[in-house]
Scaffold this active site. Structure first.
Site, PDB file in Angstrom:
ATOM      1  N   CYS A 148       0.869  -1.180   0.000  1.00 54.38           N
ATOM      2  CA  CYS A 148       0.000   0.000   0.000  1.00 54.38           C
ATOM      3  C   CYS A 148       0.903   1.226   0.000  1.00 54.38           C
ATOM      4  CB  CYS A 148      -0.879  -0.018   1.245  1.00 54.38           C
ATOM      5  SG  CYS A 148      -1.925   1.453   1.427  1.00 54.38           S
ATOM      6  N   ARG A 280     -10.162  -0.110   9.854  1.00 57.89           N
ATOM      7  CA  ARG A 280      -8.895  -0.151  10.593  1.00 57.89           C
ATOM      8  C   ARG A 280      -8.903   0.814  11.772  1.00 57.89           C
ATOM      9  NH1 ARG A 280      -5.540   0.792   6.718  1.00 57.89           N
ATOM     10  NH2 ARG A 280      -5.646  -1.392   6.170  1.00 57.89           N
TER      11      ARG A 280
END
Ligand code: SAM
Ligand code: DTB
Ligand code: SF4
Length: 333
Positions: A148, A280
């Site tokens: 990412c 998250r």
């Protein structure tokens, strides 16, 4: 009460001529705010139901962060220690080389992380930066990790080049509600953020987008942020909910801290409105008790940043999180 509006989300029906929120929006702000208003136990119960319908109940995905280019950023994000506008003691550095990134990614893998996230304090990368980052992405992918990046605004061409290098996710947060944005950042606007997300989607990458709470926003504005994310079509697959880390020298340092239970509510509302997303529990865990973190998992958080540093600030170390997981019977996804 101020009437919040939904700024055009990615691929979502545009507002009507009068500027009203689109009736086709899956989650009108009023409906999102109504979730926030539920009795706490009812909200958490609903969030648990949705969570268990879509994910294994006790699995949490682990992402490790690395700042690959620190500080010296020209943007004026009021929360950020890396902005040149504020004196926070963060020293500006150069882009890390492949060896340094590889070593950090290898260590993260050995501790059980499945995704490696590289952050750069850029407003927008230059094309030559993209070439260098592409090499870093390839080195992370060679280790068998998901990759990412969060590098600021991207053109569609830059997004495609990162995708070609194997980048799985691009993180670009909306950060707050459209109507609160101007209080936090003046050097870019909301539409800039949405445009980059559109470029990421067009390039075929997974979108990671969320925000920060605890920046002095109202509950209505927290609902506005979640509505904005939930009404994207598709909504992001990964949704980081950050609790503001107050850093001395930034304009938001010294704000009245948010009630931790309101943070838990925000996680629950994200879970209910984006049932298939990885929600998250992001920045702010070091300042949070284990009990509040446990409530966040109960509210449907199923991903964390894992490792003793976020970008410039601290995070619980590997061992501490392993102990917390053992205590709660959680396992790494
Ligand atoms: N410069 C790029 C950008 O802004 O998109 C990438 C790096 S930037 C540091 C990534 C994200 O970190 C921001 O969008 C914000 O959500 C989060 N962040 C930065 N400072 C923070 C803080 N003090 N507390 C919580 N989250 C923070
Ligand atoms: C996200 O949503 N949070 C991370 C990551 N994406 C890049 C960053 C948190 C930064 C916290 C402040 C710091 O360490 O500088
Ligand atoms: Fe720069 Fe990103 Fe920090 Fe904003 S959040 S000042 S764009 S590094």
């Amino acid at each position: 009460m101020t009437q919040a509006t939904v700024v055009q989300p990615v691929h979502v029906v545009r507002r009507d001529a009068a500027g009203a929120a689109p009736s086709a929006a899956r989650w009108p702000i009023d409906a999102v705010e109504a979730l926030f208003e539920l009795p706490f136990n009812d909200l958490l119960f609903r969030a648990q139901e949705v969570h268990r319908e879509h994910f294994p109940a006790n699995q949490v995905q682990l992402s490790t962060l690395l700042s690959i280019k620190t500080g010296g950023c020209p943007e004026d994000c009021a929360y950020c220690p890396q902005s040149v506008h504020y004196d926070t003691g963060v020293e500006a550095g150069k882009l890390l080389d492949v060896e340094a990134v590889k070593a950090a990614a290898q260590a993260a893998k050995e501790q059980g992380a499945t995704r490696f996230c590289m952050g750069a304090a850029w407003r927008a990368p230059k094309d030559r930066d993209i070439e260098k980052v592409a090499e870093l992405v390839r080195s992370v992918k060679d280790l068998g990790l998901e990759a990412c990046c969060t590098l600021g605004m991207l053109t569609e061409e830059q997004a495609r080049r990162l995708k070609d290098a194997g980048l799985d996710y691009y993180n670009h947060n909306l950060d707050t509600a459209p109507e609160a944005y101007g209080r936090i950042i003046t050097t870019r606007d909301y539409q800039d953020r949405l445009d980059t997300l559109e470029h990421v989607l067009a390039a075929g990458m997974h979108v990671c987008s969320g925000g920060i709470v605890g920046m002095g926003e109202s509950r209505r504005e927290r609902a506005g942020l979640i509505a904005q994310l939930a009404n994207m079509d598709p909504y992001p697959e990964s949704v980081p909910i950050n609790h503001l880390v107050q850093v001395e020298g930034t304009p938001l340092h010294g704000l009245e801290p948010l009630d931790p239970l309101e943070f838990v509510r925000t996680i629950a509302v994200a879970r209910i409105t984006m049932p298939k997303a990885r929600v998250r529990l992001s920045a702010g865990r070091q300042q949070m008790s284990e009990a509040v973190q446990a409530l966040c998992f109960l509210a449907g958080a199923n991903s964390i940043f894992y490792g003793d540093k976020l970008l410039t600030t601290g995070n619980p170390d590997w061992e501490r999180d392993q102990q917390l997981f053992a205590k709660l019977g959680l396992s790494a996804a």
